[in-house]
Design a protein around this motif. Structure first.
Motif, mmCIF file in Angstrom:
data_model
loop_
_atom_site.group_PDB
_atom_site.id
_atom_site.type_symbol
_atom_site.label_atom_id
_atom_site.label_comp_id
_atom_site.label_asym_id
_atom_site.label_seq_id
_atom_site.Cartn_x
_atom_site.Cartn_y
_atom_site.Cartn_z
ATOM 1 N N GLU A 55 -2.052 -12.784 -1.872
ATOM 2 C CA GLU A 55 -2.538 -11.455 -2.203
ATOM 3 C C GLU A 55 -3.176 -11.436 -3.589
ATOM 4 O O GLU A 55 -4.159 -10.733 -3.822
ATOM 5 N N SER A 56 -2.632 -12.221 -4.521
ATOM 6 C CA SER A 56 -3.222 -12.256 -5.855
ATOM 7 C C SER A 56 -4.587 -12.909 -5.846
ATOM 8 O O SER A 56 -5.477 -12.535 -6.600
ATOM 9 N N CYS A 78 -7.008 -10.485 -4.227
ATOM 10 C CA CYS A 78 -6.793 -9.151 -4.796
ATOM 11 C C CYS A 78 -8.121 -8.412 -4.945
ATOM 12 O O CYS A 78 -9.146 -9.000 -5.273
ATOM 13 N N LYS A 96 2.519 -13.003 -1.293
ATOM 14 C CA LYS A 96 2.134 -12.398 -2.560
ATOM 15 C C LYS A 96 1.189 -13.295 -3.336
ATOM 16 O O LYS A 96 0.292 -12.822 -4.029
ATOM 17 N N TYR A 121 -0.103 -1.038 -5.572
ATOM 18 C CA TYR A 121 1.347 -1.202 -5.478
ATOM 19 C C TYR A 121 1.915 -0.101 -4.599
ATOM 20 O O TYR A 121 1.338 0.970 -4.449
ATOM 21 N N GLN A 123 4.985 -5.937 -10.502
ATOM 22 C CA GLN A 123 4.466 -7.073 -9.733
ATOM 23 C C GLN A 123 2.949 -6.981 -9.589
ATOM 24 O O GLN A 123 2.239 -7.988 -9.648
ATOM 25 N N ARG A 124 2.452 -5.756 -9.385
ATOM 26 C CA ARG A 124 1.001 -5.576 -9.290
ATOM 27 C C ARG A 124 0.327 -5.973 -10.610
ATOM 28 O O ARG A 124 -0.744 -6.585 -10.610
ATOM 29 N N VAL A 137 6.015 -3.990 -3.147
ATOM 30 C CA VAL A 137 5.256 -4.488 -4.294
ATOM 31 C C VAL A 137 5.320 -3.411 -5.369
ATOM 32 O O VAL A 137 4.756 -2.332 -5.210
#
Length: 1510
Positions: free
Chosen positions: A776-777, A780, A773, A690, A739-740, A735
């Motif tokens: 990104e997840s 990750c 995002k 983050y 959110q992370r 971020v």
């Protein structure tokens, strides 16, 4: 007597009086009427009973007045009897002066206006549609009518019916001039020249100042009142109307007129001499005028000659006279009264006229001439005819009672007759020798037939039922009223020892008597008014043709404007808002106190943080800024450090590292700056973590940081890319940590969905704002810190290093989804071989395919690293050698994987269950299966008495219970302990849930039977005290009217007051510590749980809080009329006719009970709030100080009741005995227990524990588990704090282990630090040794459970127990199980030393110790599995625990109390009751309590739980 003759005789009388010596030669008549009759001393005195001429006519023969339907409605009867035209002159030309003189005479001899107590009402129901009182026709109007005062000893039986009392003297003794008591008379006097006190000018009395209780009825036209125009007179009712007031002022002037003449003739006389001579002459003149001038005029007949004093004649006033005289005069009152003048008015326009109805109850600062004009006007105005008609001003507009501004004068007197129990008309006539009424037509031939028919209909045509008052009014010649009045005055004259004509009393000579007989009221008026004697007719009570100043015409009500209609006053008008605010404020006192306590807590925490900050090491602070965490989270101050190894560290205010941002994997560092709002924000992108958002106080600081960052990156060969955007966009782009977390939560959900083949829908969907995002997840990657957090470990631990290096196949410093999946699959689904292979690879550092002893040692230390490196390197090497030797590899320095797997051959089943336990915030994420959330029963070993079937003590075998779907669990045996097992047992005598609840209840009663009995007994006494007082005031108390006024309020207030008095008194006994200590050792301890004294103290305090505050009465008394309040509180209120009660704020803030009550509520709120568990922890000093307000509390309680508003003080009945006991106990504590002690040893132990060892004071006896209160003057405060002694009673020194958890203990630790001890060793003050766990030795088997610092009492108990066992002391206790629950044994390793001493001294195997280390992971986590294996080998080699160095059993995880306690039933089947004693955090003691409750549902061993929290 002509004026000249009168002045001459008066002068001769003055000169004939003796000199100063012996000037008062006669018996001075008392003011209160006592001792006039020397046979019957109280006859005619103030408060004497009225004399009934006929038996009382009450509905019940005792006191209940006749009411509808037995008698007519009073208002209807008033309209029928008294309604008629006004303006008919008196038949005998009686003047208005004679009428008001008559009312003045009644004030002198009759005072029946005082309301009865308790207040009783005979309210007058107004017929619907009454044109005056109910023009709207509601039918709901009721005029209040309050019954008058009666003798309390009467009205109890038919033999003693109610008899009313006379509140003035029953003699013609001038009490209307001088007052009915000596004190009243003194209040009227000026004590100068023998005169009565006068106002400015000397012609009017002094305006009242409240010292004399003058009647102050409200103005019925305005509802206003006050003392304006009210004068201090001899009769309280002397100001009732202007004309009666003028009569009183005339006699006031006459006294001063005589006193002035006496003072001039006898300058040597004292004030008392002059006053008494003048008073004697005024009274005699008044008697003469009443009997020989006014009475013959009123009745139209001669008065019998005076034949001397008759001692045996009863002159008491009769209720028949009271009604007859008042109503007879009322029929003669005109509606208006003209005022005279020096020149006689020839028309009404020339003569001011005033209403008879008291539109105003005073002369309103009138001039003296106004009184003269009133008197002159009354002498010339002829009264109304002597008939049945009463003018409308009296019948419709007389000033009303209570809240009503108007009432019906006639209806009120009709009710008064019923209140007095008057006989019927015929009975009264027969009593006075008159013929009874036979026919209605004989009653009043002069009346119209329809009037008689209406009256007859009201009495159902029954002449025998006709009441005295309407019958007497309707008579043509008023024969009955006349004979009653004449009889009364003749008895008054003949039975008065001080009558002026009585030659035997020595008051006057014959000549003086003759002069008095010749003095008329004309002479009096001529002496006290400005009028020329010739302007007054000789006989002022009658006007005859030829007399001066004839009235222009007979006055009627038409000559006045209409009267204001009736108003109903609202006593509470305008008070609602203020009263409500006060109630809200009082109710909010706890909230206000909470706020104050919160402020105290904030300051204490701030000081504590400053103290901690002062103790913490200083850190290098490069840049200061505020870190922004998100839109809904507060920013926090942080410090940024730029490390040399391409790491940027974020620190908090204490210097602790919040996070580290590695820049090694980044070629370019991206920074985004805000371009608006002061250009203060900065965003540092961290692609796989983050972001870091910093807010600077100004742009210059941000620029400075960028400059330092640029230089730092250049040194590290990294590029810096800076861009700008608006602050709002910057924060939206960032971020955040939250959110992370959402990204990682989705990461783990999908990870486990793949490993365990969970339905994708159960894993959750990705739902973020931008597609970037979401991507990104999915892509990750976990950083080292996030990976460590997932495992619940530190980021730099050896285990994390090894596991992370193994999983990070691409070596980029992050673990991808696929990389984590590969590792997870092995631990979730892999075989024991695969799992051991992974562990082998993890610690094969040089990747040569062999595991050296050094690498094996590294593996072992990484497993136990979680316990704060509690294992030394030598111990670890010993374990390594023992494991190599047990597997036959003692000659090898390296192991192949096959060798490593063979070493774990006995643990295949455990390895099969071994998983990689996920910790952190994702452990409870949606989609994570329950298999990962380990069952408590899979964690520990339990005790079993039966020997295992295997002969090898170190063997471990699977033992899965039948029908148990959970994974199999294991048992193990230690040669130094009882055998252990975890197999689920069959619950004996299992019943259904209802039976279990019944059994649980039975066990609860059995465990707490002493407590229950004490609580029930105390509650019963409290309830009994409440009920006794409530019943007394509701039904059995002397009638004061309080119960009728506020029935519910008096029950609540009196019962609550008694209950509070009892509870607040006997709560002191719970704090008599010395007494409790002594009684605990007596047989009483079998019946009273003295150990629960503090709990009982809290319970009593909370119960007492229920009874605190009975505010309902304030409202009730604020709307209760003054006439009722004067009954309820005669010492506080005097009924002055105003009826206006005191406002609510008077009750709250101007009375002793009110003010003390408010202060008591404030003190209680403060004491209760600061005594709560939370605030005791935050600010013990605040609790200590506020709880010492109890002394002020008791003082206020005593003052609160001392005012005796309702009852005499009773608090002392409950308070004296407990207060004496408590005081003696306190004095004993202060004199014997407070000693100053020297510290002989001070150590700072890990986990903030301070060990203090000090000299044992002489004669200081205590028992194991006791605690003492310690103060340290060196800290600048005398506050005492309780701590348990960790030393045993047989030791020569005392010791304490004090954990630094608050400001006081932290400062104490700092005080005894090595640096501080270089200068001096501060001493302590020890105060009051007290009891802790003392019932452990009363059970054959006891379980001691200690958590955290709560183990301290058990340290003392264990040492004491083993010592007594070693010297063969007689002990009931046969076995002690000590359960030590600790996060890590390093926190309290000092206890391990104590346990080691116990183990060495315990030759009889009395103590069994079990240690639970809660910091370690679940049992079947990879690390814990390996720890169990290592622990077994260490126990085998050294016969002690790997972690504690003790022979005691070490468990990992939290203790499962239910299975543990359950297994004790197998070990000790012969024991019926096991004592369980716990001390520690509330969560732990609650778990122990639940376990005991669950097992007590069964018909097996009973577990009695005792606990203390900290």
């Amino acid at each position: 007597m002509q004026p000249a003759e009168m002045m001459l005789s008066l002068t001769e009388w003055v000169r004939s009086l003796p000199g100063a010596q012996g000037s008062i030669s006669w018996e001075v008549q008392r003011y209160d009427g006592w001792y006039n009759n020397l046979l019957h001393h109280s006859c005619g005195s103030v408060g004497a009973r009225l004399l009934r001429l006929l038996p009382a006519n009450y509905a019940d023969g005792v006191y209940q007045a006749l009411q509808e339907p037995r008698v007519p409605n009073a208002r209807q009867l008033s309209n029928a009897v008294a309604r008629g035209p006004s303006g008919l002159p008196s038949r005998r030309n009686t003047t208005v002066l004679a009428v008001f003189f008559g009312f003045h005479v009644l004030l002198d001899i009759l005072g029946t206006e005082k309301p009865g107590c308790p207040a009783e009402f005979l309210n007058i129901r107004i017929p619907s549609g009454d044109p005056v009182f109910d023009p709207a026709g509601t039918g709901d109007v009721v005029l209040p009518f309050q019954r008058i005062h009666w003798a309390a000893e009467t009205g109890q039986s038919p033999n003693s019916p109610r008899e009313q009392t006379n509140e003035v003297t029953g003699w013609l003794d001038g009490s209307s001039i001088y007052g009915p008591s000596h004190s009243w008379s003194d209040a009227l006097r000026s004590f100068s020249g023998g005169q009565l006190a006068s106002g400015p000018g000397g012609r009017l009395p002094r305006e009242t100042d409240g010292r004399v209780p003058m009647w102050k009825a409200l103005d019925p036209s305005t509802g206003q009142g006050g003392p304006q125009g009210i004068y201090d007179l001899g009769s309280a009712w002397g100001n009732e109307n202007l004309f009666l007031q003028a009569e009183s002022i005339a006699w006031f002037r006459y006294h001063n007129y005589l006193a002035a003449a006496l003072a001039q003739a006898h300058p040597t006389w004292s004030d008392e001499d002059i006053f008494q001579h003048a008073r004697k002459r005024v009274i005699a003149t008044f008697q003469s005028i009443v009997l020989y001038e006014w009475l013959p005029t009123l009745l139209g007949r001669r008065i019998p000659e005076y034949k001397g004093y008759q001692q045996h004649l009863d002159p008491s006033l009769s209720p028949e006279f009271a009604v007859a005289a008042g109503q007879f005069l009322a029929t003669m009152l005109p509606p208006v009264q003209g005022c005279g003048a020096a020149s006689c008015p020839q028309s009404l326009e020339e003569s001011p006229i005033l209403p008879i109805s008291p539109q105003s109850t005073g002369l309103k600062q009138a001039e003296a001439v106004d009184v003269d004009n009133l008197l002159l006007g009354m002498t010339s105005q002829i009264a109304e005819q002597e008939d049945n008609i009463v003018v409308e001003d009296l019948q419709d507009y007389w000033y009303g009672p209570l809240k009503y501004s108007r009432t019906d004068y006639v209806a009120s007197w009709l009710q008064r007759g019923r209140d007095l129990g008057l006989p019927t008309y015929n009975q009264a006539r027969e009593r006075f020798g008159l013929d009874p009424l036979q026919n209605w037509s004989d009653l009043a031939p002069h009346l119209e037939q329809q009037v008689l028919e209406k009256i007859a209909a009201l009495y159902a045509n029954n002449t025998a039922g006709l009441e005295l008052l309407p019958g007497g009014m309707l008579e043509t010649d008023s024969s009955l009223f006349s004979v009653i009045i004449l009889d009364q005055f003749v008895r008054l004259r003949d039975g008065d020892r001080f009558w002026f004509e009585n030659t035997k009393n020595g008051l006057f000579t014959v000549e003086e008597t003759r002069e008095i007989r010749n003095t008329t009221f004309h002479d009096v008026l001529a002496a006290v008014t400005y009028a020329d004697p010739t302007d007054l007719q000789p006989h002022v009570f009658v006007w005859s043709e030829g007399d001066p100043c004839p009235q222009p015409q007979q006055l009627t009500a038409q000559h006045l404007p209409s009267c204001a209609p009736m108003m109903v006053l609202d006593y509470f008008e305008g008070s609602g808002a203020g009263f409500g605010i006060i109630i809200v404020v009082l109710c909010c006192l706890p909230l206000v106190t909470l706020f104050v306590a919160w402020i105290v807590a904030v300051f204490r925490k701030r000081d504590f943080k400053k103290l901690q900050k002062k103790q913490s090491t200083s850190v290098r602070r490069e840049v200061t800024a505020m870190e922004w965490h998100g839109p809904k989270t507060d920013s926090s101050p942080v410090y940024i450090q730029l490390q040399a190894d391409k790491v940027l560290k974020v620190l908090d205010g204490r210097g602790s590292v919040l996070r580290s941002i590695s820049l090694k994997a980044h070629q370019r560092v991206e920074v985004i700056l805000s371009s608006n709002k002061g250009n203060k924000a900065l965003l540092l992108k961290s692609p796989k973590e983050y972001d870091l958002v910093l807010l600077f106080s100004e742009e210059a600081e941000r620029s400075s940081f960028i400059g330092k960052l640029r230089g730092y990156l250049e040194e590290s060969s990294l590029d810096l890319h800076i861009s700008e955007m608006k602050e709002q966009s910057l924060m939206k782009w960032a971020v955040t940590q939250e959110q992370r977390k959402q990204i990682l939560e989705t990461f783990f959900r999908h990870l486990f969905a793949q490993v365990l083949e969970i339905d994708r829908s159960n894993a959750g969907e990705l739902n973020f704002e931008s597609s970037q995002k979401a991507k990104e997840s999915l892509t990750c990657e976990l950083s080292r810190a996030e990976f460590a957090e997932a495992l619940g470990l530190k980021a730099h631990s050896m285990f994390v290093d090894s596991m992370f290096s193994l999983a990070d196949k691409d070596g980029n410093g992050y673990i991808s989804f696929r990389e984590f999946l590969d590792i997870l699959v092995v631990f979730m689904k892999g075989s024991p071989e695969e799992k051991s292979k992974v562990m082998f690879r993890m610690y094969d550092i040089d990747e040569n395919g062999f595991l050296s002893k050094e690498e094996f040692l590294r593996m072992l230390r990484s497993f136990i690293e979680i316990s704060n490196n509690c294992l030394s390197r030598d111990q670890a090497e010993q374990v390594t050698e023992s494991m190599f030797r047990a597997s036959g590899f003692q000659d090898r320095d390296e192991l192949t994987w096959e060798d490593f797997h063979y070493m774990l051959r006995d643990h295949d089943s455990e390895l099969r269950l071994t998983q990689l336990c996920i910790k952190g915030q994702w452990a409870g994420a949606r989609g994570v299966p329950e298999v990962l959330k380990q069952n408590l029963h899979n964690r520990v070993s339990f005790i079993k008495k039966k020997e295992p079937k295997s002969g090898h003590h170190g063997h471990i075998w699977p033992a899965k219970p039948q029908n148990d779907p959970s994974p199999p669990v294991f048992a193990r045996v230690n040669q130094y302990q009882l055998h252990l097992y975890t197999e689920a047992q069959r619950k004996k005598y299992q019943r259904n849930k209802v039976q279990q609840k019944i059994q649980e209840f039975k066990r609860f009663v059995e465990n707490y039977r002493r407590h229950i009995v004490c609580v029930v007994l105390f509650s019963a006494i409290t309830a009994g005290v409440f009920v006794e007082r409530a019943y007394y005031y509701a039904f059995a108390s002397p009638s004061t009217g309080i119960a009728q006024t506020t029935f519910v309020g008096i029950i609540i207030s009196r019962g609550s007051a008694a209950s509070i008095s009892f509870m607040y008194s006997y709560i002191l006994l719970t704090m008599c510590r010395n007494l409790i200590t002594v009684l605990r050792e007596t047989f009483l301890n079998h019946y009273i749980p003295f150990d629960a004294a503090v709990d009982f103290h809290r319970w009593v305090a909370m119960a007492a809080l229920i009874f605190s505050g009975h505010i309902v009465n304030v409202y009730i008394f604020s709307v209760t009329p003054l006439s009722v309040l004067s009954c309820l509180f005669p010492s506080v209120f005097v009924n002055d006719g105003s009826q206006l009660p005191q406002k609510y704020y008077w009750w709250f803030f101007q009375t002793i009970p009110g003010m003390t009550g408010v202060l008591l509520l404030v003190i209680l709120a403060v004491m209760y709030v600061f005594a709560t568990h939370h605030f005791r922890r935050v600010s013990f000093q605040g609790f200590w100080i506020t709880h010492h307000l109890y002394m002020l509390l008791y003082v206020l309680v005593i003052i609160h009741g001392s005012y005796a508003l309702i009852q005499q003080p009773r608090f002392y009945i409950y308070f004296i005995i407990p207060a004496l006991i408590y005081s003696a106990d306190k004095l004993l504590s202060l004199s014997r227990k407070k000693v100053e002690i020297s510290v002989v040893k001070a150590e700072l132990l890990p986990s903030g524990v301070t060990h203090l060892q000090f000299q044992r004071p002489q004669d200081f006896d205590y028992k194991s588990g006791q605690w003492v209160r310690i103060a340290c003057v060196a800290l600048g405060t005398t506050e005492y704090h309780p701590f348990t002694l960790t030393s045993a009673p047989h030791e020569d020194t005392l010791s304490l282990h004090i954990r630094a958890v608050g400001p006081w203990t932290t400062r104490l630790r700092e005080l005894y630090s090595p640096e501080s001890l270089q200068w001096a060793v501060p001493s302590l003050t020890c105060f009051s040794s007290l009891e802790g766990h003392q019932e452990w030795n009363k059970f054959e088997v006891s379980v001691l459970v200690g958590g955290g610092i709560g183990v301290t009492p058990f340290a003392s108990i264990l040492k004491d127990l083993v010592f007594k066992s070693s010297i063969s002391s007689k002990l009931l206790c046969k076995k002690i199980y000590f359960i030590w629950v600790t996060r890590t044994q390093r926190q309290f390793e000092w206890l391990a030393d104590i346990i080691r001493e116990v183990e060495e001294a315990d030759r009889n195997d009395l103590v069994s110790v079990h240690i639970y280390i809660t910091q370690l992971a679940e049992k079947f986590d990879l690390r814990t599995t390996m720890l169990y294996i290592c622990e077994r080998h260490f126990q085998k080699v050294l016969n002690k625990s790997l972690f504690t160095g003790l022979r005691s059993i070490t468990h990992f995880g939290r203790p499962p109390f239910v299975p543990f306690f359950d297994s004790l039933q197998e070990v000790h089947p012969e024991v019926q009751k096991i004592g369980v004693f716990s001390c520690g955090p509330p969560g732990m003691t609650k778990s122990v309590e639940k376990a005991c409750q669950q097992l007590n549902k069964k018909d097996q061993t009973y577990f009695a739980h005792h606990y203390e929290n900290f």
